[in-house]
Scaffold this motif. Sequence first.
Motif, PDB file in Angstrom:
ATOM      1  N   ASN A  13      33.505  33.727  51.052  1.00  0.00           N
ATOM      2  CA  ASN A  13      32.174  34.281  50.776  1.00  0.00           C
ATOM      3  C   ASN A  13      31.070  33.540  51.520  1.00  0.00           C
ATOM      4  O   ASN A  13      29.947  33.457  51.071  1.00  0.00           O
ATOM      5  CB  ASN A  13      31.895  34.430  49.280  1.00  0.00           C
ATOM      6  CG  ASN A  13      31.738  33.104  48.605  1.00  0.00           C
ATOM      7  OD1 ASN A  13      31.857  32.072  49.242  1.00  0.00           O
ATOM      8  ND2 ASN A  13      31.448  33.143  47.322  1.00  0.00           N
TER       9      ASN A  13
ATOM     10  N   ARG B 250      30.658  40.537  45.792  1.00  0.00           N
ATOM     11  CA  ARG B 250      31.967  41.190  45.784  1.00  0.00           C
ATOM     12  C   ARG B 250      33.124  40.218  45.653  1.00  0.00           C
ATOM     13  O   ARG B 250      34.233  40.623  45.314  1.00  0.00           O
ATOM     14  CB  ARG B 250      32.146  41.987  47.080  1.00  0.00           C
ATOM     15  CG  ARG B 250      31.292  43.238  47.121  1.00  0.00           C
ATOM     16  CD  ARG B 250      31.722  44.095  48.299  1.00  0.00           C
ATOM     17  NE  ARG B 250      31.202  45.440  48.180  1.00  0.00           N
ATOM     18  CZ  ARG B 250      30.065  45.839  48.743  1.00  0.00           C
ATOM     19  NH1 ARG B 250      29.339  44.984  49.415  1.00  0.00           N
ATOM     20  NH2 ARG B 250      29.660  47.086  48.603  1.00  0.00           N
TER      21      ARG B 250
ATOM     22  N   PRO C 155      33.447  41.485  40.515  1.00  0.00           N
ATOM     23  CA  PRO C 155      33.825  41.345  41.919  1.00  0.00           C
ATOM     24  C   PRO C 155      35.012  42.261  42.261  1.00  0.00           C
ATOM     25  O   PRO C 155      35.744  42.670  41.373  1.00  0.00           O
ATOM     26  CB  PRO C 155      34.235  39.875  42.013  1.00  0.00           C
ATOM     27  CG  PRO C 155      34.733  39.544  40.646  1.00  0.00           C
ATOM     28  CD  PRO C 155      33.931  40.370  39.684  1.00  0.00           C
TER      29      PRO C 155
END
Lengths: 266, 236, 316
Positions: free
Chosen positions: B52, B79, B156
């Motif tokens: 991420n 996400r 997520p």
Amino acid sequence: MHIHFLDPYHHRISLVHSLDARVKFVLTIAFILTTALTPHAAWPVYILLFATILAATLLSELGIGFVLGRAALAFPFVLAALPVIFTLPGPALTSFSIGDWTLTVSQSGLERFISVALKSWISVQAAIVLASSTPFPDLMMAMRAVGVPRLLVAIFGLMWRYLFVLADEALRLLRARAARSGQADQPGLKNGGSVTWRARIAGGMAGNLFLRGFERSDRIYMAMVARGYDGEVRVAPLPPLHAGSWLALGSGLAVLAILLGLAYWL
Amino acid sequence: MHHSIEVDDLYFAYPDGRKALQGVSLHIEPCEKVALVGPNGAGKSTLILHLNGILIGKGLICVAGLPVIKSNLGKVRARVGLVFQNPDDQLFSPTVYEDVAYGPLYQGLPPDEVQNRVSEALETVRMADYSRRVSHHLSVGEKKRIAIATVLSMKPEVLVLDEPTAGMDPRARRSLINLLRDLPITMLVSTHDMLMVRELFERMVIMDDGRIVADGQTEVIMKDEALLNAHGLEKP
Amino acid sequence: MLYAPLPMHIPDGFLSVAVSVVLWVLTVIAVAISLRRVSADLDERRVPMMGVLAAAIFAGQMLNFTVAGGTSGHLMGAALATILLGPWAAILVMTTVVGVQALVFQDGGLLALGGNIFNMGVIGVLVSYTVYRAVQKVAGGQKWGLYVGGFSAAWLSIFIAALAVGLQLALSGISPANIAIPAMAGIHALIGVGEGLITVGALVFIYASRRDLIEAGEKQQTGGAIVWFAGLAIAIALAIASPLASSNPDGLEWVAEEKGFLDAAQGPLYEIIPDYVFPGVSNEAVATIIAGIIGVVIVFGVAAGVAYSRKKRLTA
Ligand SMILES: Nc1ncnc2c1ncn2[C@@H]1O[C@H](COP(=O)(O)OP(=O)(O)OP(=O)(O)O)[C@@H](O)[C@H]1O
Ligand SMILES: [Mg+2]
């Protein structure tokens, strides 16, 4: 994960690295004091001071680029001296106007500003060479040698020992926060919350760090007691200074005295 | 349909010059659960931090169809749920509730939606009674569950866990394994717990020295004792 | 770089020598008293605690939050340290933090270190102590006293310290008082809000998790009336002196020059020699050129020496 790059000490084999930390410490302070005592606009002396610190940088084998690069860190504060360009009385050089204001650059103002910038730039280089060529435990020995009380030195030592551990923890907290700072798919949502909320979250992280610090210090204390600590900070006596160190100290101070003498034209 | 995680030829070096990733490629399908194993220092955590965008290396990464680049970071982070190894790093609010609410609040969701997300997430990790508790006083296993809840509340698409069972007693470990089994989302789990790998993951990936050295069915890889030994692992 | 603390650390070159020395003396006195009081405490647990908490404050200064447009808020920590440890230990902790920042990370100068410790350590702590105690008294042990006290202590400690920095810069002739003081005050009135909010956030966290630590800190608030009044006096003196100085900057300049606070404006180096040695070239220029030549010779000499010894080391 570790923050290796936080420790500014750079190991090299050099004359400056092998110099006794006490000598380096005193010479650095003396150098900065000399720079501070040099009057404004004494350009020749500034040049000699700069040459001296450049020579020390070369002798330290730290790399001129490294030292000058780090020295740039000191620049933002120079802004604080900017107004003096316009406010010090003296012969006007140029003037320009912004809106209703007319700013006049005076020669003495400009000279003082440049002097301050140069002085702080030259001084910070000396501090960088000291910190990058001297491991922290040696700096602590120098602190003791110049009379810093041992309780304070002991606090410095413990702080240094746990600095990297806690800096790592702070870094991981920041990462964990970043990882959850997402953006929703729904359009029209304001991202990030309010400033006060963000500040409170940062505060929570600081509290978390403090708490873990407290609890760790309890464990450290118990580990110290287990090894016989009784509240008294004991330290080994300082080793004597070699003849070579005395020589280095003496000649360094002599050079600085000459520079200072030049500045005031004996 | 896009892959959930796509990593292509990823290189990364830490500021001190240490080359932690040297050409990693990895593709994971939606709802696939994959174990990431390898010796200490193999680069597992480093890889995970790339998913991420906390670290950004050289190479291509797409998560849930989104390239992980600076301009996308906000969306990517919503996400990918990243659960760190040490739950103390993740729990920086005074109470469990506030911590689980951090992600939704940051996204600017309306209050009742935040409330729903928090209850749902705590329900999923079976910690619904804990919302008013102070995180600091929880046990390691409880903290770990709360840490997972703090990312589940962001809903997520991908869950990434770094050594989730480290330091847990058998019962806490067992209930965590059950929890992970029941979660119907894509999952990448870095671990040293080979028993859990065998039990929970059909696919496993072995990393060593910044590279992926094996990637395939757990059953097959677990039989290859020579391969496991070569990378400091043991057959469970 | 992660580490980006407050714009309050004065580098070397900014304070005049006289101002630096005066601040060093004040700092040494304050630190000596603190050391004595902490040692008299006989609680040997406090040495590791002060060391680790100094590290925690240093690391805590890395924790930031975005304010707007790329700027971010940070923690200084003097108020937090005072509330948790009491004034004496807090002075030592802040001294260590500011000391390591200067010595190791060149954040703030070495000659200016006395001033930096004085501003952030001594003023920051004493003002925090005074404010926090006063609010606690008013709150009479209610919980809001912790948060209101924490916020006001944090805000005022930053604000007053900033006034002190402004005044010191003005006294050193670096920046006129009517610019330096309002500028420092204005910026830090905002920064102080961030400090206050972070401090409260930290106190909420600690209160929720380990209330006993806050209560233990309460017991350490042992400055007594003298320290309380010292903090009050500093705050009031700076609060009164600053507007006075800024509305009357020439007055301050006058004080500075009269008391010799300003360093000599120009070395008499060139005034002794007749005006022009070479026609058309001033003596100042000549001296500068000579210094330049000497400097180049020194640097190249050393560079050649280093290169030679390196080569010898490699071939040996
Ligand atoms: N901040 C850092 N700076 C420099 N090197 C680092 C840093 N963090 C990790 N490394 C190095 O990068 C390599 C990979 O580390 P990483 O943490 O990804 O390993 P890992 O596979 O997660 O190991 P473990 O099983 O021990 O958690 C290691 O050699 C490590 O020393
Ligand atoms: Mg790891």
